[in-house]
Design a protein around this motif. Sequence first.
Motif, PDB file in Angstrom:
ATOM      1  N   UNK A 107       4.192  23.157  -1.339  1.00 26.37           N
ATOM      2  CA  UNK A 107       3.215  22.115  -1.048  1.00 26.37           C
ATOM      3  C   UNK A 107       3.150  21.064  -2.151  1.00 26.37           C
ATOM      4  N   UNK A 108       3.153  21.519  -3.395  1.00 26.81           N
ATOM      5  CA  UNK A 108       3.081  20.586  -4.527  1.00 26.81           C
ATOM      6  C   UNK A 108       4.297  19.681  -4.581  1.00 26.81           C
ATOM      7  N   UNK A 109       5.474  20.274  -4.299  1.00 26.92           N
ATOM      8  CA  UNK A 109       6.695  19.461  -4.300  1.00 26.92           C
ATOM      9  C   UNK A 109       6.656  18.445  -3.161  1.00 26.92           C
ATOM     10  N   UNK A 110       6.151  18.863  -2.004  1.00 22.87           N
ATOM     11  CA  UNK A 110       6.052  17.923  -0.883  1.00 22.87           C
ATOM     12  C   UNK A 110       5.109  16.769  -1.218  1.00 22.87           C
ATOM     13  N   UNK A 111       4.014  17.098  -1.891  1.00 21.63           N
ATOM     14  CA  UNK A 111       3.090  16.017  -2.244  1.00 21.63           C
ATOM     15  C   UNK A 111       3.728  15.082  -3.268  1.00 21.63           C
ATOM     16  N   UNK A 112       4.582  15.629  -4.144  1.00 22.21           N
ATOM     17  CA  UNK A 112       5.274  14.756  -5.103  1.00 22.21           C
ATOM     18  C   UNK A 112       6.269  13.844  -4.391  1.00 22.21           C
ATOM     19  N   UNK A 113       6.888  14.353  -3.317  1.00 18.08           N
ATOM     20  CA  UNK A 113       7.771  13.495  -2.510  1.00 18.08           C
ATOM     21  C   UNK A 113       6.947  12.347  -1.914  1.00 18.08           C
ATOM     22  N   UNK A 114       5.760  12.702  -1.411  1.00 18.54           N
ATOM     23  CA  UNK A 114       4.900  11.668  -0.813  1.00 18.54           C
ATOM     24  C   UNK A 114       4.515  10.613  -1.859  1.00 18.54           C
ATOM     25  N   UNK A 115       4.281  11.043  -3.077  1.00 18.90           N
ATOM     26  CA  UNK A 115       3.936  10.084  -4.132  1.00 18.90           C
ATOM     27  C   UNK A 115       5.159   9.232  -4.471  1.00 18.90           C
ATOM     28  N   UNK A 116       6.339   9.870  -4.557  1.00 18.24           N
ATOM     29  CA  UNK A 116       7.575   9.120  -4.825  1.00 18.24           C
ATOM     30  C   UNK A 116       7.802   8.082  -3.731  1.00 18.24           C
ATOM     31  N   UNK A 117       7.523   8.465  -2.503  1.00 14.88           N
ATOM     32  CA  UNK A 117       7.690   7.541  -1.377  1.00 14.88           C
ATOM     33  C   UNK A 117       6.737   6.357  -1.517  1.00 14.88           C
ATOM     34  N   UNK A 118       5.488   6.650  -1.848  1.00 13.16           N
ATOM     35  CA  UNK A 118       4.516   5.570  -2.026  1.00 13.16           C
ATOM     36  C   UNK A 118       4.979   4.616  -3.131  1.00 13.16           C
ATOM     37  N   UNK A 119       5.531   5.173  -4.199  1.00 12.89           N
ATOM     38  CA  UNK A 119       5.952   4.345  -5.334  1.00 12.89           C
ATOM     39  C   UNK A 119       7.222   3.548  -5.014  1.00 12.89           C
ATOM     40  N   UNK A 120       8.114   4.147  -4.230  1.00 11.68           N
ATOM     41  CA  UNK A 120       9.388   3.487  -3.936  1.00 11.68           C
ATOM     42  C   UNK A 120       9.202   2.253  -3.069  1.00 11.68           C
ATOM     43  N   UNK A 161       2.410  14.249   5.228  1.00  7.74           N
ATOM     44  CA  UNK A 161       3.014  13.326   6.209  1.00  7.74           C
ATOM     45  C   UNK A 161       4.460  12.950   5.930  1.00  7.74           C
ATOM     46  N   UNK A 162       5.260  13.945   5.628  1.00  2.00           N
ATOM     47  CA  UNK A 162       6.701  13.696   5.472  1.00  2.00           C
ATOM     48  C   UNK A 162       7.380  13.919   6.818  1.00  2.00           C
ATOM     49  N   UNK A 163       8.561  13.362   6.972  1.00  3.71           N
ATOM     50  CA  UNK A 163       9.305  13.547   8.217  1.00  3.71           C
ATOM     51  C   UNK A 163      10.240  14.744   8.055  1.00  3.71           C
ATOM     52  N   UNK A 164       9.994  15.769   8.856  1.00  4.23           N
ATOM     53  CA  UNK A 164      10.679  17.044   8.697  1.00  4.23           C
ATOM     54  C   UNK A 164      12.179  16.994   8.913  1.00  4.23           C
ATOM     55  N   UNK A 165      12.623  16.061   9.739  1.00 11.82           N
ATOM     56  CA  UNK A 165      14.053  15.968  10.065  1.00 11.82           C
ATOM     57  C   UNK A 165      14.843  15.215   8.992  1.00 11.82           C
ATOM     58  N   UNK A 166      14.129  14.599   8.058  1.00 13.97           N
ATOM     59  CA  UNK A 166      14.819  13.832   7.014  1.00 13.97           C
ATOM     60  C   UNK A 166      14.769  14.588   5.689  1.00 13.97           C
ATOM     61  N   UNK A 180       0.840  -1.192   0.000  1.00 20.96           N
ATOM     62  CA  UNK A 180       0.000   0.000   0.000  1.00 20.96           C
ATOM     63  C   UNK A 180       0.874   1.241   0.000  1.00 20.96           C
ATOM     64  N   UNK A 181       0.507   2.233  -0.783  1.00 18.63           N
ATOM     65  CA  UNK A 181       1.165   3.530  -0.708  1.00 18.63           C
ATOM     66  C   UNK A 181       0.132   4.549  -0.284  1.00 18.63           C
ATOM     67  N   UNK A 182       0.380   5.225   0.820  1.00 13.26           N
ATOM     68  CA  UNK A 182      -0.596   6.177   1.343  1.00 13.26           C
ATOM     69  C   UNK A 182      -0.185   7.595   0.992  1.00 13.26           C
ATOM     70  N   UNK A 183      -1.107   8.355   0.441  1.00  6.69           N
ATOM     71  CA  UNK A 183      -0.842   9.760   0.135  1.00  6.69           C
ATOM     72  C   UNK A 183      -1.923  10.578   0.835  1.00  6.69           C
ATOM     73  N   UNK A 184      -1.483  11.422   1.769  1.00  4.13           N
ATOM     74  CA  UNK A 184      -2.419  12.165   2.608  1.00  4.13           C
ATOM     75  C   UNK A 184      -2.527  13.613   2.152  1.00  4.13           C
ATOM     76  N   UNK A 185      -3.623  14.220   2.539  1.00  2.00           N
ATOM     77  CA  UNK A 185      -3.812  15.651   2.300  1.00  2.00           C
ATOM     78  C   UNK A 185      -2.642  16.450   2.874  1.00  2.00           C
ATOM     79  N   UNK A 186      -2.166  16.014   4.052  1.00  2.00           N
ATOM     80  CA  UNK A 186      -1.145  16.770   4.779  1.00  2.00           C
ATOM     81  C   UNK A 186       0.282  16.275   4.521  1.00  2.00           C
TER      82      UNK A 186
END
Length: 239
Positions: free
Chosen positions: A147-160, A101-106, A93-99
């Motif tokens: 925000x858009x770039x952060x959401x793309x990171x979240x999508x990349x994470x889901x795909x990875x 949900x990236x880890x700020x310290x990483x 499962x890859x979860x992509x949230x409205x917010x």
Amino acid sequence: MENDSKNIILQVKNLHKSYGSGENEVVALNGVDLEIYEGELFVILGSSGSGKSTLLNMIGGMDAPSSGSVIFRGREISRFKDRELTNYRKNCIGFIFQSFNLIGELTVRENVALVANTKKNPHIVDDMLDLMGLSEKKKKYPSQLSGGQQQRVAIARALAGDADLLLCDEPTGALDYETGKQILKQLETLSREHHKTIIIVTHTKEIAQMGDRVITVKDGKITNMYVNDNPVSAERINW
Ligand code: ADP
Ligand code: MG
């Protein structure tokens, strides 16, 4: 896509979920049945409080139903042992949230590497960041991105994580209109060109036009389901 030629990736059977008890009981899901086909773009439409996020959380194994079952590739996820469930959340499962949900310290790269299935493909992290147009941002921290770039990171994470099924809970909800549209275009590309199975939750009925199939949820029940023979491309949707 032709439904009769498609494989079922996920089934939901008579799903109920209540929060609290007695006078405080809230029935969030009240008997939901559905099937998701491999490779489809499936939209769950409903107003706030209708039970959309609860349904997605049950599907993603983030929380357990009160009764009923979620069956992924023929296996009931409530029967999974802890390790299988962790694996399911991480790699199926890859979860992509409205917010986001990236880890700020990483860094961007570290966020994506967290769940990456590098056994299968050692280059998966960089490949997915490249795919999402983030090659230049790998060493940045989430707070340094839009925000858009952060959401793309979240999508990349889901795909990875090599997810078979992407669960997107109001993925454009925290984005401005144009950026939201770009994210929808990206999800559309993942569906149409990379054949990912994608569930998008939204309260915006115009966005539902891009789905192969659309269900409407109200008070924890499915009140409508339709097959969209001509999904509208994200580019042409206005809301
Ligand atoms: P949606 O995503 O469609 O806005 P939700 O699935 O978040 O709806 O919520 C459905 C119902 O369940 C709402 O009435 C909400 O208040 C309630 N609910 C959701 N999560 C919880 C929770 N953790 N505890 C208590 N009530 C909850
Ligand atoms: Mg919600």
